[in-house]
Design an enzyme around this catalytic site. Structure first.
Site, PDB file in Angstrom:
ATOM      1  N   ASN A   1      54.071  41.604  47.552  1.00  0.00           N
ATOM      2  CA  ASN A   1      54.746  42.487  48.503  1.00  0.00           C
ATOM      3  C   ASN A   1      56.258  42.563  48.308  1.00  0.00           C
ATOM      4  O   ASN A   1      56.887  43.533  48.720  1.00  0.00           O
ATOM      5  CB  ASN A   1      54.421  41.970  49.919  1.00  0.00           C
ATOM      6  CG  ASN A   1      55.327  42.544  50.961  1.00  0.00           C
ATOM      7  OD1 ASN A   1      55.218  43.718  51.305  1.00  0.00           O
ATOM      8  ND2 ASN A   1      56.243  41.722  51.474  1.00  0.00           N
TER       9      ASN A   1
ATOM     10  N   TYR B   1      62.887  53.476  41.970  1.00  0.00           N
ATOM     11  CA  TYR B   1      61.972  52.980  43.003  1.00  0.00           C
ATOM     12  C   TYR B   1      60.666  53.774  42.968  1.00  0.00           C
ATOM     13  O   TYR B   1      59.572  53.196  42.985  1.00  0.00           O
ATOM     14  CB  TYR B   1      62.655  53.113  44.363  1.00  0.00           C
ATOM     15  CG  TYR B   1      61.887  52.551  45.537  1.00  0.00           C
ATOM     16  CD1 TYR B   1      61.667  51.185  45.675  1.00  0.00           C
ATOM     17  CD2 TYR B   1      61.392  53.385  46.540  1.00  0.00           C
ATOM     18  CE1 TYR B   1      60.980  50.663  46.779  1.00  0.00           C
ATOM     19  CE2 TYR B   1      60.716  52.878  47.648  1.00  0.00           C
ATOM     20  CZ  TYR B   1      60.508  51.514  47.751  1.00  0.00           C
ATOM     21  OH  TYR B   1      59.831  51.003  48.834  1.00  0.00           O
TER      22      TYR B   1
ATOM     23  N   LYS C   1      57.026  52.190  42.118  1.00  0.00           N
ATOM     24  CA  LYS C   1      55.961  52.176  43.133  1.00  0.00           C
ATOM     25  C   LYS C   1      54.761  52.997  42.660  1.00  0.00           C
ATOM     26  O   LYS C   1      53.611  52.624  42.918  1.00  0.00           O
ATOM     27  CB  LYS C   1      56.490  52.690  44.474  1.00  0.00           C
ATOM     28  CG  LYS C   1      57.508  51.758  45.140  1.00  0.00           C
ATOM     29  CD  LYS C   1      56.948  50.362  45.392  1.00  0.00           C
ATOM     30  CE  LYS C   1      57.801  49.526  46.324  1.00  0.00           C
ATOM     31  NZ  LYS C   1      57.361  48.123  46.415  1.00  0.00           N
TER      32      LYS C   1
ATOM     33  N   THR D   1      62.477  47.371  58.938  1.00  0.00           N
ATOM     34  CA  THR D   1      62.719  46.072  58.293  1.00  0.00           C
ATOM     35  C   THR D   1      64.140  46.084  57.721  1.00  0.00           C
ATOM     36  O   THR D   1      64.767  47.142  57.652  1.00  0.00           O
ATOM     37  CB  THR D   1      61.727  45.835  57.126  1.00  0.00           C
ATOM     38  OG1 THR D   1      62.049  46.765  56.083  1.00  0.00           O
ATOM     39  CG2 THR D   1      60.284  45.999  57.561  1.00  0.00           C
TER      40      THR D   1
HETATM   41  P1  NAD Z   1      62.314  43.368  53.550  1.00  0.00           P
HETATM   42  O1  NAD Z   1      63.668  43.552  52.991  1.00  0.00           O
HETATM   43  O2  NAD Z   1      62.187  42.775  54.915  1.00  0.00           O
HETATM   44  O3  NAD Z   1      61.375  42.546  52.578  1.00  0.00           O
HETATM   45  C1  NAD Z   1      61.486  42.594  51.177  1.00  0.00           C
HETATM   46  C2  NAD Z   1      61.282  41.192  50.718  1.00  0.00           C
HETATM   47  O4  NAD Z   1      61.263  41.156  49.285  1.00  0.00           O
HETATM   48  C3  NAD Z   1      62.425  40.304  51.184  1.00  0.00           C
HETATM   49  O5  NAD Z   1      61.884  39.091  51.683  1.00  0.00           O
HETATM   50  C4  NAD Z   1      63.222  40.096  49.922  1.00  0.00           C
HETATM   51  O6  NAD Z   1      63.940  38.874  49.913  1.00  0.00           O
HETATM   52  C5  NAD Z   1      62.098  40.104  48.899  1.00  0.00           C
HETATM   53  N1  NAD Z   1      62.597  40.301  47.543  1.00  0.00           N
HETATM   54  C6  NAD Z   1      63.316  41.346  47.072  1.00  0.00           C
HETATM   55  N2  NAD Z   1      63.612  41.141  45.777  1.00  0.00           N
HETATM   56  C7  NAD Z   1      63.072  39.942  45.434  1.00  0.00           C
HETATM   57  C8  NAD Z   1      63.050  39.169  44.259  1.00  0.00           C
HETATM   58  N3  NAD Z   1      63.643  39.597  43.135  1.00  0.00           N
HETATM   59  N4  NAD Z   1      62.385  37.984  44.265  1.00  0.00           N
HETATM   60  C9  NAD Z   1      61.787  37.533  45.392  1.00  0.00           C
HETATM   61  N5  NAD Z   1      61.782  38.218  46.545  1.00  0.00           N
HETATM   62  C10 NAD Z   1      62.428  39.400  46.562  1.00  0.00           C
HETATM   63  O7  NAD Z   1      61.638  44.811  53.541  1.00  0.00           O
HETATM   64  P2  NAD Z   1      60.119  45.262  53.731  1.00  0.00           P
HETATM   65  O8  NAD Z   1      60.197  46.655  54.214  1.00  0.00           O
HETATM   66  O9  NAD Z   1      59.338  44.266  54.465  1.00  0.00           O
HETATM   67  O10 NAD Z   1      59.621  45.327  52.214  1.00  0.00           O
HETATM   68  C11 NAD Z   1      58.350  44.836  51.802  1.00  0.00           C
HETATM   69  C12 NAD Z   1      57.737  45.810  50.817  1.00  0.00           C
HETATM   70  O11 NAD Z   1      57.447  47.042  51.512  1.00  0.00           O
HETATM   71  C13 NAD Z   1      58.627  46.171  49.645  1.00  0.00           C
HETATM   72  O12 NAD Z   1      57.872  46.144  48.450  1.00  0.00           O
HETATM   73  C14 NAD Z   1      59.054  47.600  49.963  1.00  0.00           C
HETATM   74  O13 NAD Z   1      59.340  48.338  48.800  1.00  0.00           O
HETATM   75  C15 NAD Z   1      57.837  48.117  50.683  1.00  0.00           C
HETATM   76  N6  NAD Z   1      58.036  49.292  51.527  1.00  0.00           N
HETATM   77  C16 NAD Z   1      58.910  49.264  52.579  1.00  0.00           C
HETATM   78  C17 NAD Z   1      59.073  50.405  53.361  1.00  0.00           C
HETATM   79  C18 NAD Z   1      60.034  50.416  54.523  1.00  0.00           C
HETATM   80  O14 NAD Z   1      60.311  51.512  55.061  1.00  0.00           O
HETATM   81  N7  NAD Z   1      60.561  49.271  54.974  1.00  0.00           N
HETATM   82  C19 NAD Z   1      58.329  51.572  53.078  1.00  0.00           C
HETATM   83  C20 NAD Z   1      57.437  51.559  52.015  1.00  0.00           C
HETATM   84  C21 NAD Z   1      57.293  50.413  51.239  1.00  0.00           C
END
Ligand code: NAD
Length: 256
Positions: free
Chosen positions: A90, A157, A161, A192
């Site tokens: 994730n 991105y 994805k 988030t």
């Molecule tokens: P978030 O920032 O709370 O979580 C992302 C997590 O990934 C964090 O804990 C961060 O430290 C970790 N991370 C990033 N780069 C890293 C690395 N190199 N090594 C280890 N950990 C790393 O945001 P989120 O929204 O919970 O994101 C989770 C997933 O959901 C991501 O893959 C994101 O692309 C995806 N996503 C988010 C949204 C949104 O609107 N928030 C929409 C679609 C997809």
């Protein structure tokens, strides 16, 4: 009966957002957890919270771009809890956002490595452990961006994805005969730390715009995405594999 009794799960990006909410839900549903993140203090706090609520979790801090970190997560699951049933890959980043002619090569590579190459590293080590079990559920966090929607200045991105969805489909066919299911989850805008709406300087107009592009006219809470991850992780989805599952509040179909 908890949905993940006797299951062992890895969750990456567990220190915040969707990963944190999913870790807590998995623990409530009886799974033993190996949690990955970069922020040790945040992971320690989550492990303590889960333990206080009667759950079982250990944390390994590291970078998902590091192949060895992915190996250690699986070794820890096996050594601590006796195997691996579920992997929620994730962790992710939107990375550098810029018009294509301004996007740096370093920015492109960082975004591809964090989202897509890390998914490959995860699967490479998780799959043998699941084969040893004779079953498993691999879940990758993709996005509607790059699949049902194009957004300017997000080329790295979107490519990463969308690549994860191709990875999901290929692995689903490769691993189906071994009883291992592989799915991607595609959240819509979720509240988030990574959301555009929480970027420094983002005003109420940014939030109003992001809410407005969803049919439900709001963003998701991470806990709502976690419920769908639980479905994919559990036997409730026993005939579901190779999907790109939209959990996006209708952002993909909204034209209003
Ligand atoms: P978030 O920032 O709370 O979580 C992302 C997590 O990934 C964090 O804990 C961060 O430290 C970790 N991370 C990033 N780069 C890293 C690395 N190199 N090594 C280890 N950990 C790393 O945001 P989120 O929204 O919970 O994101 C989770 C997933 O959901 C991501 O893959 C994101 O692309 C995806 N996503 C988010 C949204 C949104 O609107 N928030 C929409 C679609 C997809």
């Amino acid at each position: 009966m908890p949905m993940l009794s006797n299951k062992v799960a890895i969750v990456t990006g567990a220190s915040s957002g969707i990963g944190r909410a999913t870790a807590k839900l998995f623990a409530h549903q009886g799974a033993s957890l190996v949690l990955s993140g970069r922020r040790r203090a945040a992971l320690d706090e989550l492990v303590a919270e889960i333990a206080a609520e009667g759950g079982k979790a250990v944390a390994i801090d590291g970078d998902v771009r590091d192949e060895a970190h992915n190996r250690v997560l699986v070794e820890t699951a096996t050594a601590t809890f006796g195997g691996l049933d579920i992997a929620f890959n994730n962790a992710g980043t939107t990375g550098e956002m810029a018009p294509i002619e301004d996007l740096s090569t370093a920015g492109w590579l960082e975004t591809i490595e964090t989202n897509l190459t890390a998914a490959f590293f995860g699967a490479r080590y998780q799959v043998p452990a699941m084969k040893a079990r004779g079953s498993g559920s691999l879940i990758f966090t993709s996005s509607f961006v790059g699949h049902t929607a194009g957004m300017p200045n997000t080329s790295a991105y979107a490519a990463a994805k969308a690549g994860m969805i191709g990875l999901t489909k290929s692995l689903a066919t490769e691993l189906g005969p071994q009883g291992i299911r592989v799915n991607a989850i595609l959240p819509g805008g979720t509240d988030t730390p990574m959301s555009f709406t929480n970027a420094p300087g983002a005003g109420p107009e940014v939030l109003a715009f992001v809410e407005g592009i969803h049919a439900l006219k709001r963003m998701a809470k991470p806990e709502e995405i976690a419920q769908s991850v639980l479905y994919l992780a559990s036997d409730a989805s026993s005939f579901t594999t190779g999907t790109a599952m939209l959990v996006d509040g209708g952002v993909s179909i909204n034209k209003t």
